[in-house]
Design a protein around this motif. Structure first.
Motif, PDB file in Angstrom:
ATOM      1  N   ALA A  76      18.885  -5.871  -1.689  1.00 48.49           N
ATOM      2  CA  ALA A  76      18.103  -4.691  -1.336  1.00 48.49           C
ATOM      3  C   ALA A  76      17.048  -5.079  -0.305  1.00 48.49           C
ATOM      4  O   ALA A  76      16.704  -6.252  -0.158  1.00 48.49           O
ATOM      5  CB  ALA A  76      17.452  -4.102  -2.575  1.00 48.49           C
ATOM      6  N   HIS A  77      16.544  -4.071   0.406  1.00 50.53           N
ATOM      7  CA  HIS A  77      15.550  -4.286   1.462  1.00 50.53           C
ATOM      8  C   HIS A  77      14.484  -3.196   1.347  1.00 50.53           C
ATOM      9  O   HIS A  77      14.803  -2.014   1.224  1.00 50.53           O
ATOM     10  CB  HIS A  77      16.230  -4.225   2.834  1.00 50.53           C
ATOM     11  N   MET A  78      13.226  -3.612   1.387  1.00 50.80           N
ATOM     12  CA  MET A  78      12.113  -2.677   1.343  1.00 50.80           C
ATOM     13  C   MET A  78      11.237  -2.890   2.571  1.00 50.80           C
ATOM     14  O   MET A  78      10.891  -4.019   2.902  1.00 50.80           O
ATOM     15  CB  MET A  78      11.274  -2.883   0.077  1.00 50.80           C
ATOM     16  N   THR A  79      10.881  -1.800   3.231  1.00 56.49           N
ATOM     17  CA  THR A  79       9.930  -1.822   4.332  1.00 56.49           C
ATOM     18  C   THR A  79       8.683  -1.092   3.844  1.00 56.49           C
ATOM     19  O   THR A  79       8.776  -0.013   3.268  1.00 56.49           O
ATOM     20  CB  THR A  79      10.505  -1.124   5.574  1.00 56.49           C
ATOM     21  N   TYR A  80       7.509  -1.696   4.052  1.00 55.10           N
ATOM     22  CA  TYR A  80       6.276  -1.131   3.515  1.00 55.10           C
ATOM     23  C   TYR A  80       5.088  -1.464   4.402  1.00 55.10           C
ATOM     24  O   TYR A  80       5.170  -2.293   5.294  1.00 55.10           O
ATOM     25  CB  TYR A  80       6.038  -1.631   2.095  1.00 55.10           C
ATOM     26  N   GLN A 103       0.829  -1.195   0.000  1.00 55.22           N
ATOM     27  CA  GLN A 103       0.000   0.000   0.000  1.00 55.22           C
ATOM     28  C   GLN A 103       0.873   1.258   0.000  1.00 55.22           C
ATOM     29  O   GLN A 103       0.612   2.201  -0.732  1.00 55.22           O
ATOM     30  CB  GLN A 103      -0.926   0.003   1.231  1.00 55.22           C
ATOM     31  N   LYS A 104       1.945   1.240   0.836  1.00 49.81           N
ATOM     32  CA  LYS A 104       2.819   2.414   0.945  1.00 49.81           C
ATOM     33  C   LYS A 104       4.232   1.948   1.274  1.00 49.81           C
ATOM     34  O   LYS A 104       4.435   1.194   2.226  1.00 49.81           O
ATOM     35  CB  LYS A 104       2.317   3.345   2.047  1.00 49.81           C
ATOM     36  N   VAL A 105       5.212   2.410   0.507  1.00 50.72           N
ATOM     37  CA  VAL A 105       6.608   2.077   0.763  1.00 50.72           C
ATOM     38  C   VAL A 105       7.148   3.042   1.816  1.00 50.72           C
ATOM     39  O   VAL A 105       7.015   4.260   1.681  1.00 50.72           O
ATOM     40  CB  VAL A 105       7.450   2.165  -0.532  1.00 50.72           C
ATOM     41  N   LEU A 106       7.738   2.487   2.884  1.00 51.90           N
ATOM     42  CA  LEU A 106       8.292   3.299   3.956  1.00 51.90           C
ATOM     43  C   LEU A 106       9.783   3.577   3.755  1.00 51.90           C
ATOM     44  O   LEU A 106      10.251   4.673   4.038  1.00 51.90           O
ATOM     45  CB  LEU A 106       8.075   2.613   5.307  1.00 51.90           C
ATOM     46  N   SER A 107      10.537   2.569   3.284  1.00 48.88           N
ATOM     47  CA  SER A 107      11.967   2.775   3.049  1.00 48.88           C
ATOM     48  C   SER A 107      12.499   1.756   2.059  1.00 48.88           C
ATOM     49  O   SER A 107      11.990   0.638   1.959  1.00 48.88           O
ATOM     50  CB  SER A 107      12.755   2.686   4.359  1.00 48.88           C
ATOM     51  N   LEU A 108      13.534   2.184   1.320  1.00 49.44           N
ATOM     52  CA  LEU A 108      14.258   1.329   0.390  1.00 49.44           C
ATOM     53  C   LEU A 108      15.738   1.477   0.677  1.00 49.44           C
ATOM     54  O   LEU A 108      16.238   2.601   0.746  1.00 49.44           O
ATOM     55  CB  LEU A 108      13.997   1.749  -1.066  1.00 49.44           C
ATOM     56  N   THR A 109      16.435   0.357   0.860  1.00 50.00           N
ATOM     57  CA  THR A 109      17.874   0.394   1.079  1.00 50.00           C
ATOM     58  C   THR A 109      18.524  -0.689   0.236  1.00 50.00           C
ATOM     59  O   THR A 109      17.873  -1.649  -0.170  1.00 50.00           O
ATOM     60  CB  THR A 109      18.244   0.168   2.557  1.00 50.00           C
ATOM     61  N   GLU A 110      19.811  -0.509  -0.035  1.00 52.88           N
ATOM     62  CA  GLU A 110      20.562  -1.529  -0.753  1.00 52.88           C
ATOM     63  C   GLU A 110      21.974  -1.580  -0.195  1.00 52.88           C
ATOM     64  O   GLU A 110      22.448  -0.615   0.399  1.00 52.88           O
ATOM     65  CB  GLU A 110      20.581  -1.264  -2.256  1.00 52.88           C
ATOM     66  N   ASP A 111      22.625  -2.734  -0.383  1.00 55.79           N
ATOM     67  CA  ASP A 111      24.005  -2.878   0.048  1.00 55.79           C
ATOM     68  C   ASP A 111      24.871  -1.914  -0.758  1.00 55.79           C
ATOM     69  O   ASP A 111      24.688  -1.778  -1.966  1.00 55.79           O
ATOM     70  CB  ASP A 111      24.506  -4.310  -0.176  1.00 55.79           C
ATOM     71  N   PRO A 112      25.820  -1.249  -0.106  1.00 52.03           N
ATOM     72  CA  PRO A 112      26.683  -0.320  -0.844  1.00 52.03           C
ATOM     73  C   PRO A 112      27.633  -1.090  -1.764  1.00 52.03           C
ATOM     74  O   PRO A 112      28.219  -2.092  -1.374  1.00 52.03           O
ATOM     75  CB  PRO A 112      27.453   0.407   0.257  1.00 52.03           C
ATOM     76  N   GLN A 113      27.731  -0.628  -2.989  1.00 47.94           N
ATOM     77  CA  GLN A 113      28.647  -1.228  -3.946  1.00 47.94           C
ATOM     78  C   GLN A 113      29.117  -0.110  -4.877  1.00 47.94           C
ATOM     79  O   GLN A 113      28.297   0.569  -5.482  1.00 47.94           O
ATOM     80  CB  GLN A 113      27.963  -2.333  -4.754  1.00 47.94           C
ATOM     81  N   PRO A 114      30.419   0.074  -5.000  1.00 48.70           N
ATOM     82  CA  PRO A 114      30.907   1.199  -5.797  1.00 48.70           C
ATOM     83  C   PRO A 114      30.710   1.033  -7.300  1.00 48.70           C
ATOM     84  O   PRO A 114      30.673   2.007  -8.028  1.00 48.70           O
ATOM     85  CB  PRO A 114      32.392   1.249  -5.445  1.00 48.70           C
ATOM     86  N   ALA A 115      30.573  -0.182  -7.785  1.00 56.96           N
ATOM     87  CA  ALA A 115      30.450  -0.417  -9.225  1.00 56.96           C
ATOM     88  C   ALA A 115      29.056  -0.913  -9.564  1.00 56.96           C
ATOM     89  O   ALA A 115      28.268  -1.279  -8.694  1.00 56.96           O
ATOM     90  CB  ALA A 115      31.491  -1.443  -9.666  1.00 56.96           C
ATOM     91  N   CYS A 116      28.769  -0.936 -10.852  1.00 52.93           N
ATOM     92  CA  CYS A 116      27.489  -1.454 -11.329  1.00 52.93           C
ATOM     93  C   CYS A 116      27.451  -2.968 -11.147  1.00 52.93           C
ATOM     94  O   CYS A 116      28.429  -3.659 -11.406  1.00 52.93           O
ATOM     95  CB  CYS A 116      27.324  -1.100 -12.803  1.00 52.93           C
ATOM     96  N   SER A 120      22.328  -2.355  -8.952  1.00 53.92           N
ATOM     97  CA  SER A 120      22.744  -1.230  -8.114  1.00 53.92           C
ATOM     98  C   SER A 120      22.300   0.092  -8.723  1.00 53.92           C
ATOM     99  O   SER A 120      22.196   0.223  -9.954  1.00 53.92           O
ATOM    100  CB  SER A 120      24.272  -1.244  -7.962  1.00 53.92           C
ATOM    101  N   ASP A 121      22.056   1.079  -7.893  1.00 56.71           N
ATOM    102  CA  ASP A 121      21.730   2.422  -8.387  1.00 56.71           C
ATOM    103  C   ASP A 121      22.905   3.012  -9.160  1.00 56.71           C
ATOM    104  O   ASP A 121      22.721   3.965  -9.920  1.00 56.71           O
ATOM    105  CB  ASP A 121      21.345   3.338  -7.236  1.00 56.71           C
ATOM    106  N   ASN A 122      24.101   2.468  -8.981  1.00 63.20           N
ATOM    107  CA  ASN A 122      25.281   2.940  -9.715  1.00 63.20           C
ATOM    108  C   ASN A 122      25.218   2.546 -11.188  1.00 63.20           C
ATOM    109  O   ASN A 122      26.066   2.962 -11.964  1.00 63.20           O
ATOM    110  CB  ASN A 122      26.565   2.383  -9.086  1.00 63.20           C
TER     111      ASN A 122
END
Length: 87
Positions: A60-64, A42-55, A80-82
């Motif tokens: 990833a983890h989503m709380t909703y 219904q609603k996403v509260l947070s999105l996180t991902e493991d840090p990685q310098p390259a593509c 990755s967002d990279n």
């Protein structure tokens, strides 16, 4: 004087019960996404991902909140967002 003490005790007891239920909700067991999983988001509260310098692919983890208003958590894999500037 005794009624004020009784009211104060009842108030603190009610606050403690609310605090315990909030703590129980905050410790949500994360589910791992698999292809075909039914997601009730219904609603996403947070999105996180493991840090990685390259593509590359990262965890990833989503709380909703689901449609009933219950807090849920989901672990999944994603690019990755990279990777946004690469083809």
């Amino acid at each position: 004087m005794n009624t004020k003490a009784i009211y104060a005790t009842c108030l603190f007891a009610a606050l403690n019960i609310c605090t315990l239920s909030a703590r129980a909700e905050s410790n949500v067991q994360a589910q791992t996404y698999t292809y075909g999983s039914h997601l009730d988001i219904q609603k996403v509260l947070s999105l996180t991902e493991d840090p990685q310098p390259a593509c590359g692919v990262v965890n990833a983890h989503m709380t909703y909140l689901d449609s009933m208003g219950h807090k849920q958590a989901l672990d999944y894999r994603k690019f990755s967002d990279n990777c946004s500037n690469e083809n």
